[in-house]
Enzyme design. Structure first.
Site, short mmCIF file in Angstrom:
data_model
loop_
_atom_site.label_atom_id
_atom_site.label_comp_id
_atom_site.label_asym_id
_atom_site.label_seq_id
_atom_site.Cartn_x
_atom_site.Cartn_y
_atom_site.Cartn_z
N LYS A 164 0.84 -1.21 0.00
CA LYS A 164 0.00 0.00 0.00
C LYS A 164 0.87 1.25 0.00
O LYS A 164 2.03 1.22 0.43
CB LYS A 164 -0.96 0.03 1.19
CG LYS A 164 -0.31 0.02 2.58
CD LYS A 164 0.11 1.40 3.08
CE LYS A 164 0.81 1.35 4.43
NZ LYS A 164 1.57 2.58 4.76
N PRO B 225 9.27 -4.89 -0.35
CA PRO B 225 10.41 -4.53 0.51
C PRO B 225 9.94 -4.27 1.94
O PRO B 225 8.92 -3.63 2.14
CB PRO B 225 10.93 -3.23 -0.13
CG PRO B 225 10.44 -3.28 -1.54
CD PRO B 225 9.13 -4.02 -1.50
N GLY C 33 7.41 1.29 4.77
CA GLY C 33 6.20 2.13 4.70
C GLY C 33 5.19 1.59 3.71
O GLY C 33 4.19 2.24 3.42
N LEU C 34 5.43 0.36 3.20
CA LEU C 34 4.55 -0.22 2.18
C LEU C 34 3.56 -1.24 2.75
O LEU C 34 2.78 -1.84 2.00
CB LEU C 34 5.40 -0.87 1.07
CG LEU C 34 6.29 0.10 0.29
CD1 LEU C 34 7.26 -0.66 -0.61
CD2 LEU C 34 5.44 1.07 -0.54
N GLY C 35 3.61 -1.46 4.06
CA GLY C 35 2.60 -2.30 4.71
C GLY C 35 2.70 -3.79 4.43
O GLY C 35 1.71 -4.50 4.57
N GLY C 36 3.88 -4.27 4.08
CA GLY C 36 4.02 -5.68 3.68
C GLY C 36 3.59 -6.67 4.76
O GLY C 36 2.77 -7.55 4.51
N SER D 122 -0.09 -6.50 5.43
CA SER D 122 -0.88 -7.04 4.33
C SER D 122 -0.85 -8.57 4.33
O SER D 122 -1.87 -9.21 4.04
CB SER D 122 -0.37 -6.50 2.99
OG SER D 122 -1.28 -6.79 1.97
N ASP E 298 -2.48 -1.00 10.63
CA ASP E 298 -2.78 -0.91 9.18
C ASP E 298 -3.57 -2.12 8.68
O ASP E 298 -4.02 -2.15 7.55
CB ASP E 298 -1.46 -0.88 8.37
CG ASP E 298 -0.88 0.52 8.30
OD1 ASP E 298 -1.62 1.49 8.57
OD2 ASP E 298 0.30 0.63 7.95
O1 C5P Z 1 0.00 -0.78 15.68
P1 C5P Z 1 1.31 -0.87 14.97
O2 C5P Z 1 2.12 -2.04 15.43
O3 C5P Z 1 1.16 -0.81 13.51
O4 C5P Z 1 2.10 0.45 15.38
C1 C5P Z 1 3.48 0.50 15.67
C2 C5P Z 1 3.79 1.71 16.55
O5 C5P Z 1 3.54 2.93 15.85
C3 C5P Z 1 2.92 1.82 17.80
O6 C5P Z 1 3.46 1.09 18.86
C4 C5P Z 1 2.95 3.31 18.08
O7 C5P Z 1 4.14 3.68 18.73
C5 C5P Z 1 2.99 3.91 16.68
N1 C5P Z 1 1.65 4.28 16.21
C6 C5P Z 1 1.03 5.42 16.69
N2 C5P Z 1 -0.21 5.78 16.24
C7 C5P Z 1 -0.85 5.02 15.31
C8 C5P Z 1 -0.22 3.86 14.78
C9 C5P Z 1 1.01 3.51 15.26
O8 C5P Z 1 1.61 6.14 17.54
N3 C5P Z 1 -2.06 5.40 14.87
#
Ligand code: C5P
Length: 289
Positions: free
Chosen positions: A13, A100, A104-107, A110, A140
């Site tokens: 993404k 990759p 930042g591509l959400g692999g 996903s 995500d």
């Molecule tokens: O939830 P996820 O593992 O994708 O997020 C990784 C880290 O990114 C979280 O622990 C948090 O520090 C930060 N984050 C955030 N606000 C969001 C999503 C992620 O601060 N909406």
């Protein structure tokens, strides 16, 4: 039980808009974002009640993906199994990694979302349960369970499908290095800067044609400070291509998006870059038809 082999594609993404509205008490941030899935994707196979269980990872980016039960996709599978009372089913998740990692591509998200979709269909679980489990795995994942063009709010957990963006070309530029603990560090780096209002995303949700110059990503304000060498790579790409280049999610992947047919020329102009260049396209959801 007979063996079942479930096969799916886990799309990468990009974010067409990414605003951070506030810091929350639980350590997360309120965001307002539009995610768009791409043709580039990992290949996912889930084998239910075969001879093996666990995780097998292959493909270009296999080294950066845990091939054990800590893998996000496997955790998602186990969580869903528990929720639907199928903990006796033997599960093997095979991931062929073409996205990759940590870019930042959400692999990873996903892969987990696709495993939820495949097992959800197999076990006849409702979409609402898949979204709940997706939100337990990460921020995500729910948007990627829907796929296509999706607006996500809250910490990313409140998702709403929006009309699909018509096909666009996308060129991804993958810098040689990323950093540890990238996403939390990127969010933390925003402290002290003004928060966004959500207005940009509100407007972006209405757009049916997108060019790189239209993209807003709040992380562009801090990415140059965090990723060594990124500013130089970015400048180089903008000069070489003559086009606006943007940051994908929390970075450090950079990308261009524009009209169909134009991506090939952008990729050609960027061919001397230190980044790995991956031309691709936007893709509608495989599940929302
Ligand atoms: O939830 P996820 O593992 O994708 O997020 C990784 C880290 O990114 C979280 O622990 C948090 O520090 C930060 N984050 C955030 N606000 C969001 C999503 C992620 O601060 N909406």
């Amino acid at each position: 039980m007979a063996e079942s082999i479930l096969i799916g594609a886990a799309p990468a993404k990009i974010n067409l808009s990414l605003e951070v509205l506030a810091r929350r008490d639980d350590g997360y941030h309120e965001i307002d974002t539009i995610l768009q899935t791409l043709v580039l994707g990992d290949r996912v196979v889930v084998v239910v009640d075969g001879n093996h269980e666990g995780v097998v990872v292959t493909g270009t980016y296999q080294d950066s993906t845990p091939a054990n039960r800590a893998n996000l996709a496997f955790r998602a599978a186990e969580l869903l199994a528990r929720r639907v009372g199928r903990t006796n089913d033997r599960l093997l998740v095979r991931l062929d990694k073409l996205i990759p990692p940590a870019g930042g591509l959400g692999g990873g998200a996903s892969d987990a979302a696709t495993v939820l979709r495949l097992l959800g269909k197999h076990w006849e679980a409702p979409e609402s349960l898949l979204l709940q489990v997706a939100n337990e795995v990460g921020s995500d994942e729910a948007a990627l369970v829907l796929g296509g063009t999706v607006r996500a709010r809250g910490r990313g957990d409140r998702v709403e499908p929006i009309p699909s963006l018509p096909a666009h070309d996308v060129v991804l530029f993958i810098p040689p290095d990323t950093i540890e603990q990238k996403t939390p560090r990127m969010f933390a780096a925003l402290a002290g800067l003004p928060f966004d209002t959500g207005k940009v995303t509100e407007l972006a949700a209405l757009r049916q044609r997108v060019d790189s110059v239209d993209i807003y990503n709040t992380f562009e304000r801090v990415a140059f400070d965090l990723f060594p060498g990124l500013a130089e790579q970015w400048e180089w790409l903008e000069r070489a291509t003559g086009a606006a280049i943007r940051l994908a999610g929390a970075g450090p992947t950079l990308f261009w998006i524009g009209s169909p047919g134009e991506g090939e020329e952008i990729a050609r102009r960027a061919s001397g870059s230190a980044c790995t260049i991956i031309p691709t396209r936007t893709a509608d959801s495989l599940w929302r038809r």
